[in-house]
Design a protein around this motif. Structure first.
Motif, mmCIF file in Angstrom:
data_model
loop_
_atom_site.group_PDB
_atom_site.id
_atom_site.type_symbol
_atom_site.label_atom_id
_atom_site.label_comp_id
_atom_site.label_asym_id
_atom_site.label_seq_id
_atom_site.Cartn_x
_atom_site.Cartn_y
_atom_site.Cartn_z
ATOM 1 N N VAL A 250 29.134 -1.442 -49.990
ATOM 2 C CA VAL A 250 27.913 -0.979 -49.337
ATOM 3 C C VAL A 250 26.750 -1.641 -50.069
ATOM 4 N N VAL A 251 25.904 -2.333 -49.311
ATOM 5 C CA VAL A 251 24.793 -3.065 -49.920
ATOM 6 C C VAL A 251 23.454 -2.529 -49.426
ATOM 7 N N TYR A 252 22.416 -2.801 -50.191
ATOM 8 C CA TYR A 252 21.062 -2.484 -49.772
ATOM 9 C C TYR A 252 20.608 -3.503 -48.725
ATOM 10 N N GLY A 253 19.865 -3.034 -47.745
ATOM 11 C CA GLY A 253 19.274 -3.938 -46.779
ATOM 12 C C GLY A 253 20.166 -4.230 -45.588
ATOM 13 N N ALA A 254 19.644 -5.044 -44.685
ATOM 14 C CA ALA A 254 20.341 -5.388 -43.446
ATOM 15 C C ALA A 254 20.335 -6.906 -43.260
ATOM 16 N N PRO A 255 21.450 -7.576 -43.540
ATOM 17 C CA PRO A 255 21.518 -9.029 -43.338
ATOM 18 C C PRO A 255 21.183 -9.413 -41.900
ATOM 19 N N LYS A 256 20.547 -10.545 -41.735
ATOM 20 C CA LYS A 256 20.122 -10.971 -40.404
ATOM 21 C C LYS A 256 21.288 -11.484 -39.566
ATOM 22 N N THR A 257 22.306 -12.044 -40.214
ATOM 23 C CA THR A 257 23.465 -12.550 -39.485
ATOM 24 C C THR A 257 24.650 -11.601 -39.667
ATOM 25 N N GLU A 258 25.683 -11.802 -38.865
ATOM 26 C CA GLU A 258 26.850 -10.915 -38.905
ATOM 27 C C GLU A 258 27.869 -11.322 -39.960
ATOM 28 N N GLN A 259 27.809 -12.555 -40.389
ATOM 29 C CA GLN A 259 28.763 -13.032 -41.380
ATOM 30 C C GLN A 259 28.207 -14.261 -42.082
ATOM 31 N N GLY A 260 28.851 -14.629 -43.161
ATOM 32 C CA GLY A 260 28.385 -15.798 -43.885
ATOM 33 C C GLY A 260 29.268 -16.107 -45.077
ATOM 34 N N THR A 261 28.932 -17.147 -45.779
ATOM 35 C CA THR A 261 29.663 -17.565 -46.970
ATOM 36 C C THR A 261 28.661 -17.855 -48.085
ATOM 37 N N LYS B 164 25.599 -27.249 -65.778
ATOM 38 C CA LYS B 164 25.240 -26.450 -66.942
ATOM 39 C C LYS B 164 26.339 -25.454 -67.310
ATOM 40 N N GLY B 165 27.531 -25.698 -66.784
ATOM 41 C CA GLY B 165 28.672 -24.869 -67.169
ATOM 42 C C GLY B 165 29.135 -23.866 -66.144
ATOM 43 N N GLY B 166 28.439 -23.760 -65.017
ATOM 44 C CA GLY B 166 28.872 -22.842 -63.968
ATOM 45 C C GLY B 166 30.185 -23.288 -63.353
ATOM 46 N N ARG B 167 30.964 -22.324 -62.878
ATOM 47 C CA ARG B 167 32.254 -22.640 -62.254
ATOM 48 C C ARG B 167 32.190 -22.296 -60.775
ATOM 49 N N PRO B 168 32.793 -23.120 -59.923
ATOM 50 C CA PRO B 168 32.726 -22.886 -58.479
ATOM 51 C C PRO B 168 33.140 -21.469 -58.111
ATOM 52 N N ALA B 169 32.397 -20.859 -57.202
ATOM 53 C CA ALA B 169 32.691 -19.498 -56.756
ATOM 54 C C ALA B 169 32.302 -19.379 -55.289
ATOM 55 N N VAL B 170 33.240 -18.886 -54.472
ATOM 56 C CA VAL B 170 33.006 -18.775 -53.033
ATOM 57 C C VAL B 170 33.393 -17.380 -52.550
ATOM 58 N N THR B 171 32.473 -16.728 -51.869
ATOM 59 C CA THR B 171 32.697 -15.406 -51.304
ATOM 60 C C THR B 171 32.362 -15.434 -49.814
ATOM 61 N N HIS B 172 33.302 -14.993 -48.978
ATOM 62 C CA HIS B 172 33.055 -14.876 -47.544
ATOM 63 C C HIS B 172 32.728 -13.413 -47.225
ATOM 64 N N TRP B 173 31.785 -13.178 -46.339
ATOM 65 C CA TRP B 173 31.430 -11.804 -46.002
ATOM 66 C C TRP B 173 31.243 -11.622 -44.502
ATOM 67 N N GLN B 174 31.484 -10.394 -44.064
ATOM 68 C CA GLN B 174 31.328 -10.053 -42.644
ATOM 69 C C GLN B 174 30.904 -8.594 -42.533
ATOM 70 N N ILE B 175 29.906 -8.341 -41.712
ATOM 71 C CA ILE B 175 29.410 -6.976 -41.544
ATOM 72 C C ILE B 175 30.436 -6.121 -40.802
ATOM 73 N N LYS B 176 30.691 -4.936 -41.354
ATOM 74 C CA LYS B 176 31.580 -3.971 -40.714
ATOM 75 C C LYS B 176 30.787 -2.882 -39.993
ATOM 76 N N GLU B 177 29.657 -2.493 -40.588
ATOM 77 C CA GLU B 177 28.861 -1.418 -39.988
ATOM 78 C C GLU B 177 27.430 -1.479 -40.526
ATOM 79 N N ARG B 178 26.461 -1.396 -39.608
ATOM 80 C CA ARG B 178 25.061 -1.343 -40.008
ATOM 81 C C ARG B 178 24.640 0.117 -40.133
ATOM 82 N N LEU B 179 23.994 0.440 -41.247
ATOM 83 C CA LEU B 179 23.645 1.822 -41.552
ATOM 84 C C LEU B 179 22.162 1.921 -41.902
ATOM 85 N N GLY B 180 21.322 1.519 -40.965
ATOM 86 C CA GLY B 180 19.888 1.537 -41.205
ATOM 87 C C GLY B 180 19.502 0.506 -42.239
#
Length: 314
Positions: A179-190, A212-228
């Motif tokens: 559960v995140v704060y806010g309402a993403p404008k799109t339904e899914q993303g990476t 600078k030493g960062g390691r690749p990181a990939v997260t896919h997301w998709q909205i399940k329910e909008r709650l205001g």
């Protein structure tokens, strides 16, 4: 008895000491450098004494820590919510507040202590894989202390290596509900943003450029329910960096509700034990039979009550 730790490199490019410091959070970088100079680190079976050696993808690194601290892990009758079990592996639904393995400040009351009790034989011996080392028997992957949900445990060395390879090759899949704060404008993303230690606060992770030493990181997301002004999102990990979902979510302006480190700190009027992040589904291949296993973990009551409260507001 020396502590033995074995690691598979997912993404190369880091110095050996930096890579090990990132992977072995309980061991300081100076201690790691000393172990390297003492010939206690092997890369692909060969002793490596250069802390500046560059690790490569697919490298197999073995670290020996002589005379490990005399921490005797005691089996403890801590209840486990078992989702799957046979003679090769065990999958449990980890509750919030349960540390996965012993670390400074958490010598007991961990998931490992519970596993040692659950997997003990009639003689008191453990049936867990020893590849993870004395303090991490059977541990293949981790969940943060206050992140709940499905976590796989290896009972045999064969299962441990097989499961490690699945996570390395990204054939094992992990889905989280957050559960995140806010309402993403799109339904899914990476979110494709490299992660590394925060340049100032070494207890935190941050988005750090690879140069600078960062390691690749990939997260896919998709909205399940909008709650205001809140949103229930399904996150699927392509990589499994420390705090990955929490940092990535915060980076796009939608931090996880209740996250004490990367969150906004805004009150929501619901008592949470930690961040509202739950590993609800784990998909992998059985190490021995090759059978596809899919396990789902029911969210904790606190997560359910949060959703109920937010639905009443909308």
């Amino acid at each position: 008895m020396a502590l033995q730790i074995e690691l598979w490199v997912e993404d190369g490019g880091d110095r050996l000491d930096a890579y090990l410091a990132d992977q072995l959070e309980d061991i300081s970088r100076s201690r790691i450098q000393k172990l390297i100079s003492q010939e206690q680190v092997r890369v692909n079976g060969t002793v490596c004494t250069s802390k500046k050696a560059i690790v490569q993808e697919e490298d197999r690194i073995q670290v020996t820590i002589p005379d490990a601290a005399p921490l005797v892990l005691e089996p403890e009758p801590i209840p486990l919510d078992i989702l799957y079990e046979d003679d090769q592996l065990l999958i449990v639904n980890k509750p919030a507040g349960l540390v996965v393995h012993p670390a400074p400040g958490h010598a007991s009351g961990t998931l490992v202590n519970a596993l040692l009790w659950h997997c003990r034989t009639a003689t008191g011996a453990s049936t867990l894989s020893g590849i993870g080392g004395i303090q991490r028997p059977g541990i293949v992957h981790r969940l943060d202390k206050d992140t709940t949900g499905a976590i796989a445990i290896a009972k045999t060395d064969f299962a441990h290596q097989h499961l490690q390879r699945q996570f390395h090759d990204k054939t094992a899949r992990r889905d989280y509900l957050g559960v995140v704060y806010g309402a993403p404008k799109t339904e899914q993303g990476t979110i494709d943003a490299p992660l590394g230690r925060h340049p100032v606060d070494r207890q935190k992770m941050a988005i750090v450029p690879e140069e600078k030493g960062g390691r690749p990181a990939v997260t896919h997301w998709q909205i399940k329910e909008r709650l205001g002004n809140f949103t229930l999102i399904n996150f699927e990990l392509e990589t499994g960096r420390t705090h990955q979902i929490r940092v990535h979510a915060a980076s796009i302006g939608h931090s996880i509700v209740g996250d004490p480190v990367y969150g906004s700190g805004r009150s929501i009027g619901v008592n949470l034990p930690g961040q509202a992040l739950h590993a609800w589904r784990l998909r992998l291949q059985h190490p021995a039979t090759g059978e596809a296993i899919e396990v789902t973990a029911a969210p904790p009551d606190s997560f359910v009550k949060l959703l109920e409260a937010l639905r009443k507001r909308t």
